[in-house]
Design a protein around this motif. Sequence first.
Motif, PDB file in Angstrom:
ATOM      1  N   ILE A 285      43.348 -96.247  25.489  1.00  0.00           N
ATOM      2  CA  ILE A 285      41.967 -95.922  25.122  1.00  0.00           C
ATOM      3  C   ILE A 285      41.018 -97.029  25.578  1.00  0.00           C
ATOM      4  O   ILE A 285      39.960 -96.768  26.170  1.00  0.00           O
ATOM      5  N   HIS A 286      41.409 -98.284  25.332  1.00  0.00           N
ATOM      6  CA  HIS A 286      40.550 -99.413  25.724  1.00  0.00           C
ATOM      7  C   HIS A 286      40.530 -99.612  27.233  1.00  0.00           C
ATOM      8  O   HIS A 286      39.497 -99.954  27.813  1.00  0.00           O
ATOM      9  N   ALA A 287      41.675 -99.384  27.879  1.00  0.00           N
ATOM     10  CA  ALA A 287      41.735 -99.561  29.333  1.00  0.00           C
ATOM     11  C   ALA A 287      40.828 -98.566  30.052  1.00  0.00           C
ATOM     12  O   ALA A 287      40.188 -98.898  31.069  1.00  0.00           O
TER      13      ALA A 287
ATOM     14  N   VAL B  93      37.234 -99.523  30.748  1.00  0.00           N
ATOM     15  CA  VAL B  93      36.930-100.513  31.784  1.00  0.00           C
ATOM     16  C   VAL B  93      36.645 -99.755  33.071  1.00  0.00           C
ATOM     17  O   VAL B  93      37.559 -99.231  33.722  1.00  0.00           O
ATOM     18  N   ASN B  94      35.384 -99.664  33.461  1.00  0.00           N
ATOM     19  CA  ASN B  94      35.015 -98.891  34.650  1.00  0.00           C
ATOM     20  C   ASN B  94      34.175 -99.684  35.644  1.00  0.00           C
ATOM     21  O   ASN B  94      33.567 -99.119  36.553  1.00  0.00           O
ATOM     22  N   LYS B  95      34.141-100.996  35.472  1.00  0.00           N
ATOM     23  CA  LYS B  95      33.406-101.856  36.401  1.00  0.00           C
ATOM     24  C   LYS B  95      34.318-102.985  36.868  1.00  0.00           C
ATOM     25  O   LYS B  95      35.080-103.557  36.081  1.00  0.00           O
ATOM     26  N   TYR B  96      34.239-103.295  38.149  1.00  0.00           N
ATOM     27  CA  TYR B  96      35.103-104.337  38.681  1.00  0.00           C
ATOM     28  C   TYR B  96      34.768-105.716  38.114  1.00  0.00           C
ATOM     29  O   TYR B  96      35.578-106.631  38.161  1.00  0.00           O
ATOM     30  N   ALA B  97      33.584-105.858  37.550  1.00  0.00           N
ATOM     31  CA  ALA B  97      33.240-107.125  36.901  1.00  0.00           C
ATOM     32  C   ALA B  97      34.118-107.362  35.672  1.00  0.00           C
ATOM     33  O   ALA B  97      34.307-108.506  35.239  1.00  0.00           O
ATOM     34  N   ASP B  98      34.677-106.272  35.134  1.00  0.00           N
ATOM     35  CA  ASP B  98      35.543-106.372  33.959  1.00  0.00           C
ATOM     36  C   ASP B  98      37.024-106.230  34.318  1.00  0.00           C
ATOM     37  O   ASP B  98      37.853-105.960  33.443  1.00  0.00           O
TER      38      ASP B  98
ATOM     39  N   GLU C  81      43.380 -95.969  40.100  1.00  0.00           N
ATOM     40  CA  GLU C  81      44.834 -95.811  40.160  1.00  0.00           C
ATOM     41  C   GLU C  81      45.491 -96.311  38.869  1.00  0.00           C
ATOM     42  O   GLU C  81      46.457 -95.714  38.383  1.00  0.00           O
ATOM     43  N   ALA C  82      44.963 -97.409  38.332  1.00  0.00           N
ATOM     44  CA  ALA C  82      45.519 -97.945  37.088  1.00  0.00           C
ATOM     45  C   ALA C  82      45.304 -96.972  35.939  1.00  0.00           C
ATOM     46  O   ALA C  82      46.202 -96.727  35.126  1.00  0.00           O
ATOM     47  N   HIS C  83      44.095 -96.411  35.857  1.00  0.00           N
ATOM     48  CA  HIS C  83      43.804 -95.435  34.807  1.00  0.00           C
ATOM     49  C   HIS C  83      44.727 -94.228  34.895  1.00  0.00           C
ATOM     50  O   HIS C  83      45.304 -93.780  33.900  1.00  0.00           O
ATOM     51  N   THR C  84      44.895 -93.715  36.105  1.00  0.00           N
ATOM     52  CA  THR C  84      45.730 -92.530  36.306  1.00  0.00           C
ATOM     53  C   THR C  84      47.189 -92.813  35.962  1.00  0.00           C
ATOM     54  O   THR C  84      47.851 -92.026  35.265  1.00  0.00           O
ATOM     55  N   ALA C  85      47.689 -93.950  36.449  1.00  0.00           N
ATOM     56  CA  ALA C  85      49.088 -94.308  36.203  1.00  0.00           C
ATOM     57  C   ALA C  85      49.340 -94.529  34.714  1.00  0.00           C
ATOM     58  O   ALA C  85      50.359 -94.091  34.162  1.00  0.00           O
ATOM     59  N   MET C  86      48.398 -95.192  34.042  1.00  0.00           N
ATOM     60  CA  MET C  86      48.568 -95.490  32.627  1.00  0.00           C
ATOM     61  C   MET C  86      48.553 -94.218  31.791  1.00  0.00           C
ATOM     62  O   MET C  86      49.385 -94.033  30.896  1.00  0.00           O
ATOM     63  N   GLN C  87      47.628 -93.313  32.102  1.00  0.00           N
ATOM     64  CA  GLN C  87      47.555 -92.062  31.358  1.00  0.00           C
ATOM     65  C   GLN C  87      48.811 -91.221  31.555  1.00  0.00           C
ATOM     66  O   GLN C  87      49.363 -90.673  30.592  1.00  0.00           O
ATOM     67  N   ALA C  88      49.263 -91.122  32.801  1.00  0.00           N
ATOM     68  CA  ALA C  88      50.434 -90.288  33.095  1.00  0.00           C
ATOM     69  C   ALA C  88      51.688 -90.836  32.416  1.00  0.00           C
ATOM     70  O   ALA C  88      52.473 -90.083  31.817  1.00  0.00           O
TER      71      ALA C  88
END
Length: 270
Positions: A167-169, A172-177, A242-249
């Motif tokens: 949920i927290h990951a 994170v939708n900005k490369y600054a974070d 890619e991180a979001h997709t991999a983590m959710q799956a």
Amino acid sequence: MEDILSVLIPFEGIEAISIGGSRALGLASATSDFDIVLHTRDANCFANNDLIKALEQLGEGCKLTKTPALISAEKGGQKFEFFLKDLPSIERDVEQARQGKFKWFIKPLFPHGDLSTTPLAHLAHLDCMFDRSGALKRVRDAVTPMPPALVTSLLQYFSVQMDITVIHALKVNKYADLQYLVALSSQFVFFFDILMFALNDTYPVLEKGGARLVQRLPKLPEQYADALRVLLPVDGTLSLDEAHTAMQALNTQVQTMVKDKLSVMTGVRS
């Protein structure tokens, strides 16, 4: 090894002697140290000073290194590190495990913390060299296989932690974070490892080498290795999408595995 055992076994304060670490886990190389665990019934019966005196009997052929945190030796081109563990504290850990109780706490050199079950993970993998009265065997038998109550507790608690991390990951939708996402990805894999051990009825091994043990477990999500390569890239380049997709799956697969496992365990106990 025989020489070292010969000077340690005469001490009645030593109940058992075993090999732990990478050699017990089957992860050692030819140059790996031997982690020698000395099990005592009473910490006052055998202490570091007694260990030093015993090893000094081996003469100049045994080079000792003494620090407040560790006693090590080198003999015949092999390195040995010695650890004193008292059986009563392990027996208390066993009783807590049988009740399904554990603690997750911060510990130096463990970036995401450690579990109170770690001594039991060590216990389950020890290679016993000497057991004076069978005390070590009895305590190992009491905690092997992993108690169902502990399996249930680990699955229930860390599946929630994994969900919260996702949920927290996803926020994170900005490369600054990106640094925050890197930390969350690493934490996600930490929870993943704990859950994989529990799903396979195995005590979590969270120290160096534990991730390699996960790869050997029989029950793992499909394509989990590809997902981990995205979440922990060797070159350090982490893609937000890619991180979001991999983590959710991966989280979806793991949550289903946890639900199925708990359903089976509930059915077995009822």
